[in-house]
Write a protein that holds these residues in place. Sequence first.
Motif, PDB file in Angstrom:
ATOM      1  N   PRO A 103       0.800  -1.225   0.000  1.00 44.76           N
ATOM      2  CA  PRO A 103       0.000   0.000   0.000  1.00 44.76           C
ATOM      3  C   PRO A 103       0.839   1.284   0.000  1.00 44.76           C
ATOM      4  CG  PRO A 103      -0.866  -1.574   1.579  1.00 44.76           C
ATOM      5  CD  PRO A 103       0.438  -2.124   1.085  1.00 44.76           C
ATOM      6  N   SER A 104       2.075   1.220   0.486  1.00 44.36           N
ATOM      7  CA  SER A 104       2.921   2.419   0.488  1.00 44.36           C
ATOM      8  C   SER A 104       3.710   2.578  -0.810  1.00 44.36           C
ATOM      9  CB  SER A 104       3.878   2.389   1.682  1.00 44.36           C
ATOM     10  OG  SER A 104       4.769   1.294   1.557  1.00 44.36           O
ATOM     11  N   GLY A 105       3.493   1.668  -1.789  1.00 44.69           N
ATOM     12  CA  GLY A 105       4.130   1.795  -3.096  1.00 44.69           C
ATOM     13  C   GLY A 105       5.492   1.156  -3.216  1.00 44.69           C
ATOM     14  N   ASP A 106       5.878   0.281  -2.267  1.00 49.75           N
ATOM     15  CA  ASP A 106       7.170  -0.398  -2.337  1.00 49.75           C
ATOM     16  C   ASP A 106       7.004  -1.794  -2.936  1.00 49.75           C
ATOM     17  OD1 ASP A 106       5.714  -0.950   0.058  1.00 49.75           O
ATOM     18  OD2 ASP A 106       7.484  -1.895   0.925  1.00 49.75           O
ATOM     19  N   LEU A 107       7.982  -2.207  -3.725  1.00 48.56           N
ATOM     20  CA  LEU A 107       7.934  -3.480  -4.435  1.00 48.56           C
ATOM     21  C   LEU A 107       7.929  -4.657  -3.472  1.00 48.56           C
ATOM     22  CD1 LEU A 107       8.137  -4.984  -7.208  1.00 48.56           C
ATOM     23  CD2 LEU A 107      10.619  -4.987  -6.847  1.00 48.56           C
ATOM     24  N   TRP A 108       7.002  -5.575  -3.707  1.00 50.12           N
ATOM     25  CA  TRP A 108       6.954  -6.804  -2.922  1.00 50.12           C
ATOM     26  C   TRP A 108       7.431  -7.999  -3.737  1.00 50.12           C
ATOM     27  CZ3 TRP A 108       1.698  -6.868   0.205  1.00 50.12           C
ATOM     28  CH2 TRP A 108       1.757  -5.895   1.201  1.00 50.12           C
ATOM     29  N   ALA A 109       6.893  -8.195  -4.941  1.00 48.44           N
ATOM     30  CA  ALA A 109       7.217  -9.411  -5.701  1.00 48.44           C
ATOM     31  C   ALA A 109       7.122  -9.169  -7.202  1.00 48.44           C
ATOM     32  CB  ALA A 109       6.266 -10.548  -5.311  1.00 48.44           C
ATOM     33  N   ALA A 110       7.821 -10.022  -7.934  1.00 49.82           N
ATOM     34  CA  ALA A 110       7.623 -10.151  -9.375  1.00 49.82           C
ATOM     35  C   ALA A 110       6.656 -11.321  -9.554  1.00 49.82           C
ATOM     36  CB  ALA A 110       8.948 -10.449 -10.072  1.00 49.82           C
ATOM     37  N   GLU A 111       5.791 -11.220 -10.538  1.00 52.13           N
ATOM     38  CA  GLU A 111       4.876 -12.333 -10.793  1.00 52.13           C
ATOM     39  C   GLU A 111       4.912 -12.672 -12.275  1.00 52.13           C
ATOM     40  OE1 GLU A 111       0.215 -13.717 -10.274  1.00 52.13           O
ATOM     41  OE2 GLU A 111       0.877 -11.837  -9.371  1.00 52.13           O
ATOM     42  N   PHE A 112       5.103 -13.955 -12.529  1.00 51.94           N
ATOM     43  CA  PHE A 112       5.111 -14.451 -13.905  1.00 51.94           C
ATOM     44  C   PHE A 112       3.742 -15.060 -14.176  1.00 51.94           C
ATOM     45  CE2 PHE A 112       9.396 -13.974 -12.566  1.00 51.94           C
ATOM     46  CZ  PHE A 112       9.989 -13.404 -13.673  1.00 51.94           C
ATOM     47  N   PHE A 113       3.229 -14.848 -15.382  1.00 54.64           N
ATOM     48  CA  PHE A 113       1.845 -15.162 -15.725  1.00 54.64           C
ATOM     49  C   PHE A 113       1.794 -15.660 -17.157  1.00 54.64           C
ATOM     50  CE2 PHE A 113      -2.084 -13.913 -17.764  1.00 54.64           C
ATOM     51  CZ  PHE A 113      -3.080 -14.182 -16.831  1.00 54.64           C
ATOM     52  N   GLU A 114       1.035 -16.733 -17.367  1.00 56.16           N
ATOM     53  CA  GLU A 114       0.759 -17.209 -18.720  1.00 56.16           C
ATOM     54  C   GLU A 114      -0.676 -17.679 -18.804  1.00 56.16           C
ATOM     55  OE1 GLU A 114       3.208 -20.000 -20.746  1.00 56.16           O
ATOM     56  OE2 GLU A 114       5.059 -19.176 -19.927  1.00 56.16           O
ATOM     57  N   PRO A 115      -1.445 -17.181 -19.775  1.00 54.99           N
ATOM     58  CA  PRO A 115      -2.773 -17.751 -20.010  1.00 54.99           C
ATOM     59  C   PRO A 115      -2.608 -19.221 -20.392  1.00 54.99           C
ATOM     60  CG  PRO A 115      -2.427 -15.783 -21.351  1.00 54.99           C
ATOM     61  CD  PRO A 115      -1.130 -16.116 -20.708  1.00 54.99           C
ATOM     62  N   GLU A 116      -3.532 -20.040 -20.004  1.00 57.37           N
ATOM     63  CA  GLU A 116      -3.483 -21.457 -20.348  1.00 57.37           C
ATOM     64  C   GLU A 116      -3.991 -21.614 -21.782  1.00 57.37           C
ATOM     65  OE1 GLU A 116      -3.898 -25.305 -21.131  1.00 57.37           O
ATOM     66  OE2 GLU A 116      -5.765 -24.203 -20.950  1.00 57.37           O
ATOM     67  N   VAL A 117      -3.100 -22.070 -22.667  1.00 58.05           N
ATOM     68  CA  VAL A 117      -3.452 -22.255 -24.080  1.00 58.05           C
ATOM     69  C   VAL A 117      -3.071 -23.657 -24.555  1.00 58.05           C
ATOM     70  CG1 VAL A 117      -3.373 -19.791 -24.688  1.00 58.05           C
ATOM     71  CG2 VAL A 117      -1.282 -21.167 -24.826  1.00 58.05           C
ATOM     72  N   GLY A 118      -3.030 -24.610 -23.609  1.00 54.43           N
ATOM     73  CA  GLY A 118      -2.696 -25.986 -23.962  1.00 54.43           C
ATOM     74  C   GLY A 118      -1.223 -26.302 -23.862  1.00 54.43           C
ATOM     75  N   GLN A 119      -0.415 -25.382 -23.356  1.00 56.39           N
ATOM     76  CA  GLN A 119       1.020 -25.596 -23.243  1.00 56.39           C
ATOM     77  C   GLN A 119       1.342 -26.439 -22.009  1.00 56.39           C
ATOM     78  OE1 GLN A 119      -0.646 -22.997 -22.106  1.00 56.39           O
ATOM     79  NE2 GLN A 119       0.594 -21.546 -20.951  1.00 56.39           N
ATOM     80  N   PRO A 120       2.549 -27.003 -21.968  1.00 61.76           N
ATOM     81  CA  PRO A 120       2.982 -27.656 -20.731  1.00 61.76           C
ATOM     82  C   PRO A 120       3.046 -26.633 -19.600  1.00 61.76           C
ATOM     83  CG  PRO A 120       4.523 -28.110 -22.533  1.00 61.76           C
ATOM     84  CD  PRO A 120       3.560 -27.073 -23.026  1.00 61.76           C
ATOM     85  N   THR A 121       3.045 -27.104 -18.367  1.00 60.65           N
ATOM     86  CA  THR A 121       3.153 -26.193 -17.230  1.00 60.65           C
ATOM     87  C   THR A 121       4.406 -25.350 -17.389  1.00 60.65           C
ATOM     88  OG1 THR A 121       2.027 -27.739 -15.764  1.00 60.65           O
ATOM     89  CG2 THR A 121       3.394 -26.055 -14.717  1.00 60.65           C
ATOM     90  N   PRO A 122       4.265 -24.036 -17.372  1.00 66.31           N
ATOM     91  CA  PRO A 122       5.439 -23.163 -17.503  1.00 66.31           C
ATOM     92  C   PRO A 122       6.395 -23.366 -16.324  1.00 66.31           C
ATOM     93  CG  PRO A 122       3.406 -21.923 -17.800  1.00 66.31           C
ATOM     94  CD  PRO A 122       3.018 -23.267 -17.285  1.00 66.31           C
ATOM     95  N   MET A 123       7.654 -23.096 -16.571  1.00 66.52           N
ATOM     96  CA  MET A 123       8.699 -23.272 -15.566  1.00 66.52           C
ATOM     97  C   MET A 123       9.515 -21.997 -15.429  1.00 66.52           C
ATOM     98  SD  MET A 123       8.324 -26.517 -14.702  1.00 66.52           S
ATOM     99  CE  MET A 123       9.824 -26.907 -13.813  1.00 66.52           C
ATOM    100  N   TYR A 124       9.910 -21.725 -14.218  1.00 70.46           N
ATOM    101  CA  TYR A 124      10.878 -20.663 -13.903  1.00 70.46           C
ATOM    102  C   TYR A 124      12.088 -21.433 -13.403  1.00 70.46           C
ATOM    103  CZ  TYR A 124      12.799 -16.595 -11.352  1.00 70.46           C
ATOM    104  OH  TYR A 124      13.596 -15.575 -10.870  1.00 70.46           O
ATOM    105  N   GLY A 125      13.034 -21.698 -14.298  1.00 67.10           N
ATOM    106  CA  GLY A 125      14.116 -22.618 -13.952  1.00 67.10           C
ATOM    107  C   GLY A 125      13.520 -23.981 -13.688  1.00 67.10           C
ATOM    108  N   SER A 126      13.737 -24.514 -12.492  1.00 63.30           N
ATOM    109  CA  SER A 126      13.169 -25.817 -12.135  1.00 63.30           C
ATOM    110  C   SER A 126      11.889 -25.686 -11.311  1.00 63.30           C
ATOM    111  CB  SER A 126      14.202 -26.641 -11.361  1.00 63.30           C
ATOM    112  OG  SER A 126      14.577 -25.963 -10.180  1.00 63.30           O
TER     113      SER A 126
END
Length: 168
Positions: A103-126
Amino acid sequence: MRTITRTVIGGLVAALAVGAVALPAQAAPAPDSSSTMNKLVASTRAAVARFQQVDAALAAGYIPVSECTESPEGAMGIHYMNPALIHPGFVDPANPPFLTYGPSGDLWAAEFFEPEVGQPTPMYGSQAFDGPMAGHGPGMPTHYDLHVWVGKHNPAGMFAEWNPSLHC
């Protein structure tokens, strides 16, 4: 704002998903070693360092798409999306499509997002993304996502969905 932004995110993501069906599947995950994952997280942390304050994210094309999200398990924060960075079938650790802020405008996290379009489960490294899961609001597609807590320490884990030490 909630109805408008959910409609905006749903429409943008749906349009991206339709055009992305022909993209190649995610490459095989990186070897499962803590050293490899530490380097990957460090690269994401370095890439988003310029977004420590929300004004920098807004200037770079991120738009607010949620109120501060909280549950009994902790908080995620206020979600900001950069629609130009959503590419189903491709995970770029240096360009997370979402950032979450307190709420004070400081960064908490990065979030990776992919719509499900029939692809394998996305991976961030392992690390596999969470999902597929139903959209969190009207118009938001079934998708995969993964939080990487590069702005605030998360005692539940680097990739946990909720941070029990944070509150809205």
